[in-house]
Design a protein around this motif. Sequence first.
Motif, PDB file in Angstrom:
ATOM      1  N   TYR A  76       2.435  15.897  39.285  1.00 32.73           N
ATOM      2  CA  TYR A  76       3.822  16.358  39.250  1.00 32.73           C
ATOM      3  C   TYR A  76       3.939  17.543  40.183  1.00 32.73           C
ATOM      4  O   TYR A  76       2.931  18.041  40.709  1.00 32.73           O
ATOM      5  N   TYR A  83       9.513  17.776  33.314  1.00 33.76           N
ATOM      6  CA  TYR A  83       8.150  17.489  32.868  1.00 33.76           C
ATOM      7  C   TYR A  83       7.418  18.776  32.518  1.00 33.76           C
ATOM      8  O   TYR A  83       6.611  18.808  31.575  1.00 33.76           O
ATOM      9  N   ARG A  84       7.686  19.861  33.225  1.00 34.35           N
ATOM     10  CA  ARG A  84       7.073  21.144  32.867  1.00 34.35           C
ATOM     11  C   ARG A  84       7.560  21.605  31.494  1.00 34.35           C
ATOM     12  O   ARG A  84       6.785  22.160  30.712  1.00 34.35           O
ATOM     13  N   LEU A  87       5.573  19.593  29.002  1.00 32.42           N
ATOM     14  CA  LEU A  87       4.226  20.138  28.816  1.00 32.42           C
ATOM     15  C   LEU A  87       4.252  21.378  27.933  1.00 32.42           C
ATOM     16  O   LEU A  87       3.397  21.546  27.057  1.00 32.42           O
ATOM     17  N   ASP A  88       5.217  22.240  28.154  1.00 32.40           N
ATOM     18  CA  ASP A  88       5.346  23.422  27.295  1.00 32.40           C
ATOM     19  C   ASP A  88       5.638  23.026  25.848  1.00 32.40           C
ATOM     20  O   ASP A  88       5.075  23.602  24.910  1.00 32.40           O
ATOM     21  N   GLU A  91       2.653  21.951  24.113  1.00 30.69           N
ATOM     22  CA  GLU A  91       1.602  22.964  24.246  1.00 30.69           C
ATOM     23  C   GLU A  91       0.441  22.443  25.091  1.00 30.69           C
ATOM     24  O   GLU A  91      -0.731  22.637  24.777  1.00 30.69           O
ATOM     25  N   GLY A  92       0.799  21.821  26.226  1.00 25.31           N
ATOM     26  CA  GLY A  92      -0.224  21.271  27.103  1.00 25.31           C
ATOM     27  C   GLY A  92      -0.190  21.801  28.519  1.00 25.31           C
ATOM     28  O   GLY A  92      -0.935  21.324  29.375  1.00 25.31           O
ATOM     29  N   ALA A  93       0.660  22.801  28.802  1.00 27.52           N
ATOM     30  CA  ALA A  93       0.821  23.272  30.178  1.00 27.52           C
ATOM     31  C   ALA A  93      -0.483  23.798  30.768  1.00 27.52           C
ATOM     32  O   ALA A  93      -0.771  23.581  31.952  1.00 27.52           O
ATOM     33  N   ALA A  96      -2.708  21.170  32.467  1.00 27.69           N
ATOM     34  CA  ALA A  96      -2.235  20.498  33.684  1.00 27.69           C
ATOM     35  C   ALA A  96      -1.635  21.540  34.614  1.00 27.69           C
ATOM     36  O   ALA A  96      -0.429  21.528  34.888  1.00 27.69           O
ATOM     37  N   ALA A 229      -3.284  16.783  35.569  1.00 25.94           N
ATOM     38  CA  ALA A 229      -4.025  17.015  34.327  1.00 25.94           C
ATOM     39  C   ALA A 229      -5.501  17.202  34.610  1.00 25.94           C
ATOM     40  O   ALA A 229      -6.121  16.376  35.276  1.00 25.94           O
ATOM     41  N   LEU A 236      -2.889  14.639  26.638  1.00 25.66           N
ATOM     42  CA  LEU A 236      -1.539  15.185  26.716  1.00 25.66           C
ATOM     43  C   LEU A 236      -0.511  14.269  26.070  1.00 25.66           C
ATOM     44  O   LEU A 236       0.218  14.667  25.155  1.00 25.66           O
ATOM     45  N   HIS A 237      -0.451  13.038  26.575  1.00 23.55           N
ATOM     46  CA  HIS A 237       0.668  12.150  26.248  1.00 23.55           C
ATOM     47  C   HIS A 237       0.481  11.381  24.948  1.00 23.55           C
ATOM     48  O   HIS A 237       1.418  10.728  24.487  1.00 23.55           O
TER      49      HIS A 237
END
Length: 476
Positions: A76, A83-84, A87-88, A91-93, A96, A229, A236-237
């Motif tokens: 990305y 998408y950012r 991720l936030d 809680e995965g920012a 990636a 990632a 993540l997903h």
Amino acid sequence: MTEGTQAAGPGANTPGRPGRPTAVVVGGGLAGITAALALADAGVRVTLLEGRPRLGGLAFSFRRGALTVDNGQHVYLRCCTAYRWFLDRIEGAALAPLQDRLDVPVLDAAGHEGRRLGRIGRTALPVPLHLAKSLATYPHLSLAERARVGRAALALKSLDLADPALDAEDFGGWLARHGQSERAIEALWDLVGVATLNAVAGDASLALAAMVFKTGLLSDQGAADIGWARVPLGELHDRLARKALDSAGVRTELRTRVTSVSPYENGRWSVSVPGERIDADTVVLAVPQRETHDLLPAGALDAPGRLLEIGTAPILNVHVVYDRTVLRRPFFAAIGSPVQWVFDRTEASGLTDGQYLALSQSAAQDEIDAPVAELRERYLPELRRLLPGTRGAEVRDFFVTRERTATFAPTPGVGRLRPGARTRAPGLWLAGSWTATGWPATMEGAVRSGVSAARAALDTLGRPRDHLLGLFEEAA
């Protein structure tokens, strides 16, 4: 069953408290996950139904022996604000991260004297000067070609993305009229465009191509900084997304295939799965266009047959495991070779000895059904040309993953076929990267579609949507 009754079982929706609306989201890809979270965050009681045994749609991971393998490489950009946000939200920012500054190594393997390295990057100067140094020193184009690229970029920047005429024109024809040589298209425009659009310039809508280049390269100096990632996509997903859904109170049911969606006379909805029925105030269909077509009740769209006119495009992913390190950078792109983009996935896969490279091959119509042996004969010699370290290395594993319908085909005219989130049926909404997000089929487009569907549903339900305000402008 009669209206208002539900079969007991894992997919049954617990009746909401008085005044608390209910929703069913069909599909557990990024669009569906996003819609479910956005609805639940506004106090809606949500049930998410996914036919697969996992979440994540077409951005997922699987096990192959000791390796954890992504079905394909997904990246990305900093301009991918939705998408950012996603991720936030899960809680995965931190898993990636983005590059500090755009830097793409580009290897040209076409020369007789061996490979030649160039770079596409940016400086801290304002747009469009942030790319000037990179373009001026790009060795894969002549001085005259670089000058013509600069003029074409300025012409592209002036296009009005709201002009419907852009959708009817192909990007390749526009580039040719603006002085772009076949070499410039291969070494620059398609280098970026094929990876983001999943089509070569001649097969791509000018509207979508202009959106990609204007937003990614010509809107903000850091817009094109790349993120990816550093863990398997399933972390993540699937895992983190499921954790976020659970925390938000979403009931998530996997291996649950929806067979029909139908309205009641009182404005509520019935969603049928094998052996039971789930009633809800609103429904979001977040599945591919053909599946959506089959589930739509009569009259929900003016021309539902248009969904079947939206074509699909494949992506081929080639996976190679070597007995030693052969690549010293996290990724590179290639020209003058069948190889497009190569990523080092060693650490993310859990490999502890050797190196694992993943090749992402977009617009792969000619190769998507090729036998593995044929692909091995084609790509291993190309990697030896591009990466000298492979010449003495042992190939421990070679395999491919194929996504035959990875994206919608971004052909000229596709814009008129893509519906918005709203349907003619009150309480029924559409989501998916193939809907009218203004973006090509990317993770960003999928998340945007989920937010748009949730935003429209919350308006109708009279629920707060402050948590979504300012995220981005709602798609048409």
